[in-house]
Design a protein around this motif. Structure first.
Motif, PDB file in Angstrom:
ATOM      1  N   TYR A 198       0.719  -1.154  -0.040  1.00 43.39           N
ATOM      2  CA  TYR A 198       0.009   0.089   0.108  1.00 43.39           C
ATOM      3  C   TYR A 198       0.908   1.139  -0.176  1.00 43.39           C
ATOM      4  CZ  TYR A 198      -3.954   3.006   0.824  1.00 43.39           C
ATOM      5  OH  TYR A 198      -4.824   4.091   0.717  1.00 43.39           O
ATOM      6  N   ILE A 199       1.924   1.328   0.850  1.00 44.29           N
ATOM      7  CA  ILE A 199       2.716   2.331   1.006  1.00 44.29           C
ATOM      8  C   ILE A 199       3.576   2.628  -0.425  1.00 44.29           C
ATOM      9  CG2 ILE A 199       4.927   3.343   1.846  1.00 44.29           C
ATOM     10  CD1 ILE A 199       3.960   2.038   4.616  1.00 44.29           C
ATOM     11  N   THR A 200       3.818   1.524  -1.039  1.00 45.38           N
ATOM     12  CA  THR A 200       4.468   1.524  -2.506  1.00 45.38           C
ATOM     13  C   THR A 200       3.748   2.142  -3.161  1.00 45.38           C
ATOM     14  OG1 THR A 200       5.987  -0.459  -1.819  1.00 45.38           O
ATOM     15  CG2 THR A 200       5.481   0.179  -4.273  1.00 45.38           C
ATOM     16  N   GLU A 241       4.638   5.335  -5.308  1.00 46.21           N
ATOM     17  CA  GLU A 241       4.720   5.638  -6.762  1.00 46.21           C
ATOM     18  C   GLU A 241       3.552   6.292  -7.861  1.00 46.21           C
ATOM     19  OE1 GLU A 241       5.095   1.392  -8.032  1.00 46.21           O
ATOM     20  OE2 GLU A 241       7.244   1.321  -7.219  1.00 46.21           O
ATOM     21  N   ALA A 242       2.528   6.411  -6.779  1.00 48.39           N
ATOM     22  CA  ALA A 242       1.533   7.302  -7.581  1.00 48.39           C
ATOM     23  C   ALA A 242       1.972   8.943  -7.531  1.00 48.39           C
ATOM     24  CB  ALA A 242       0.166   7.228  -6.609  1.00 48.39           C
ATOM     25  N   ARG A 243       3.001   9.088  -6.670  1.00 52.58           N
ATOM     26  CA  ARG A 243       3.554  10.411  -6.580  1.00 52.58           C
ATOM     27  C   ARG A 243       4.726  10.794  -7.466  1.00 52.58           C
ATOM     28  NH1 ARG A 243      -0.213   9.196  -3.347  1.00 52.58           N
ATOM     29  NH2 ARG A 243      -1.223  10.922  -2.083  1.00 52.58           N
ATOM     30  N   GLN A 244       4.864   9.713  -8.460  1.00 55.03           N
ATOM     31  CA  GLN A 244       6.018   9.382  -9.517  1.00 55.03           C
ATOM     32  C   GLN A 244       7.285   9.230  -9.008  1.00 55.03           C
ATOM     33  OE1 GLN A 244       4.714   9.482 -12.674  1.00 55.03           O
ATOM     34  NE2 GLN A 244       2.853   9.285 -11.509  1.00 55.03           N
ATOM     35  N   ALA A 300      13.071  -0.169  -2.076  1.00 52.23           N
ATOM     36  CA  ALA A 300      13.054  -1.372  -0.790  1.00 52.23           C
ATOM     37  C   ALA A 300      12.115  -0.717   0.171  1.00 52.23           C
ATOM     38  CB  ALA A 300      14.556  -1.765  -0.431  1.00 52.23           C
ATOM     39  N   ILE A 301      11.495  -1.747   1.033  1.00 47.96           N
ATOM     40  CA  ILE A 301      10.753  -1.221   1.794  1.00 47.96           C
ATOM     41  C   ILE A 301      10.514  -2.506   2.888  1.00 47.96           C
ATOM     42  CG2 ILE A 301       8.740  -1.645   0.674  1.00 47.96           C
ATOM     43  CD1 ILE A 301       7.376   0.512   2.411  1.00 47.96           C
ATOM     44  N   ASN A 302      10.875  -2.106   4.069  1.00 48.22           N
ATOM     45  CA  ASN A 302      10.726  -3.373   5.106  1.00 48.22           C
ATOM     46  C   ASN A 302      10.868  -2.757   6.472  1.00 48.22           C
ATOM     47  OD1 ASN A 302      10.597  -5.972   6.104  1.00 48.22           O
ATOM     48  ND2 ASN A 302      12.656  -6.544   5.412  1.00 48.22           N
ATOM     49  N   GLY A 303      10.511  -3.540   7.215  1.00 46.35           N
ATOM     50  CA  GLY A 303      10.788  -2.995   8.845  1.00 46.35           C
ATOM     51  C   GLY A 303      10.342  -4.186   9.820  1.00 46.35           C
ATOM     52  N   MET A 304      10.182  -3.489  11.245  1.00 46.97           N
ATOM     53  CA  MET A 304       9.707  -4.352  12.103  1.00 46.97           C
ATOM     54  C   MET A 304       8.230  -3.926  12.646  1.00 46.97           C
ATOM     55  SD  MET A 304      12.364  -6.344  12.731  1.00 46.97           S
ATOM     56  CE  MET A 304      12.303  -6.870  14.265  1.00 46.97           C
ATOM     57  N   SER A 305       7.995  -4.500  13.690  1.00 44.37           N
ATOM     58  CA  SER A 305       6.481  -4.171  14.204  1.00 44.37           C
ATOM     59  C   SER A 305       6.509  -2.743  14.907  1.00 44.37           C
ATOM     60  CB  SER A 305       6.218  -5.043  15.284  1.00 44.37           C
ATOM     61  OG  SER A 305       7.275  -5.277  16.515  1.00 44.37           O
ATOM     62  N   ASP A 306       7.672  -2.014  15.115  1.00 45.92           N
ATOM     63  CA  ASP A 306       7.715  -0.835  15.501  1.00 45.92           C
ATOM     64  C   ASP A 306       8.433   0.419  14.748  1.00 45.92           C
ATOM     65  OD1 ASP A 306      10.193  -1.528  15.947  1.00 45.92           O
ATOM     66  OD2 ASP A 306      10.569  -0.795  17.864  1.00 45.92           O
ATOM     67  N   ALA A 336      -0.450   9.857   6.164  1.00 46.34           N
ATOM     68  CA  ALA A 336      -1.989  10.031   6.283  1.00 46.34           C
ATOM     69  C   ALA A 336      -2.751   8.749   5.572  1.00 46.34           C
ATOM     70  CB  ALA A 336      -2.287  11.283   5.454  1.00 46.34           C
ATOM     71  N   ASP A 337      -2.371   8.566   4.362  1.00 45.02           N
ATOM     72  CA  ASP A 337      -3.216   7.570   3.468  1.00 45.02           C
ATOM     73  C   ASP A 337      -2.810   6.219   4.144  1.00 45.02           C
ATOM     74  OD1 ASP A 337      -3.650   9.756   1.952  1.00 45.02           O
ATOM     75  OD2 ASP A 337      -2.481   8.974   0.249  1.00 45.02           O
ATOM     76  N   SER A 338      -1.785   5.873   4.483  1.00 41.37           N
ATOM     77  CA  SER A 338      -1.690   4.539   5.116  1.00 41.37           C
ATOM     78  C   SER A 338      -2.154   4.333   6.377  1.00 41.37           C
ATOM     79  CB  SER A 338       0.087   4.090   5.421  1.00 41.37           C
ATOM     80  OG  SER A 338       0.759   5.086   6.412  1.00 41.37           O
ATOM     81  N   SER A 339      -2.190   5.389   7.362  1.00 42.99           N
ATOM     82  CA  SER A 339      -2.847   5.525   8.801  1.00 42.99           C
ATOM     83  C   SER A 339      -4.362   5.208   8.272  1.00 42.99           C
ATOM     84  CB  SER A 339      -2.341   6.362   9.662  1.00 42.99           C
ATOM     85  OG  SER A 339      -2.882   7.758   9.028  1.00 42.99           O
TER      86      SER A 339
END
Length: 153
Positions: free
Chosen positions: A34-36, A40-43, A48-54, A77-80
């Motif tokens: 979703y964040i990707t 990408e919608a903003r060009q 890479a994207i990854n993380g942890m629970s926090d 804003a969009d992801s929350s």
């Protein structure tokens, strides 16, 4: 802008409010997709994207048509709203104010991609706070301890 060419690689680090461990394994991959989509919608280009629970790390090829602050406002804003709309958390989800953003040269990108992809292994040895402070020190960024990501309460 016509005839504007750039190569900007930015590494973002951001966390849920109060660094609560709210990002669950069951939906983290969907969150990253979703964040990707937002990026990408903003060009911009998600590298890479990854993380942890926090916390979340993302490396993007940044286009200079949008400010860094505006991109992060859109992502948070969009992801929350998406997280809350899907009721993934027992309470209202919010991202913590602020973020870390660091620039890298093209030659550094492969190592950073590997670093982001191996977050779970990396954090067996290092806490998020230790990691974040190491980035600030590595990039020689002065900081006020009061404004470092708040610890979980």
């Amino acid at each position: 802008m016509a005839n504007t060419y750039s190569q900007v690689h930015l590494h973002f680090i951001f966390a849920p409010k109060f660094r609560q461990a709210l990002i669950c394994n069951s939906w983290e991959t969907s969150l990253y997709k979703y964040i990707t989509g937002i990026v990408e919608a903003r060009q911009h280009k998600m590298i890479a994207i990854n993380g942890m629970s926090d916390h979340v790390h993302m490396l993007i090829g940044f286009r200079t048509t949008q400010s860094i602050a505006d991109l992060m406002q859109d992502v948070k804003a969009d992801s929350s709203q998406w997280i809350n709309g899907n009721r993934f958390c027992g309470s209202r989800f919010e991202w913590q104010a602020g973020c870390g953003v660091f620039s890298y040269s093209k030659s550094q990108v492969p190592n950073l991609v590997n670093y982001i992809q191996t977050q779970k292994e990396h954090h067996r040895k290092l806490t998020f706070r230790q990691e974040y402070l190491s980035f600030l020190k590595k990039f020689e960024i002065e900081y006020d301890e009061r404004y470092i990501f708040k610890s979980p309460e």
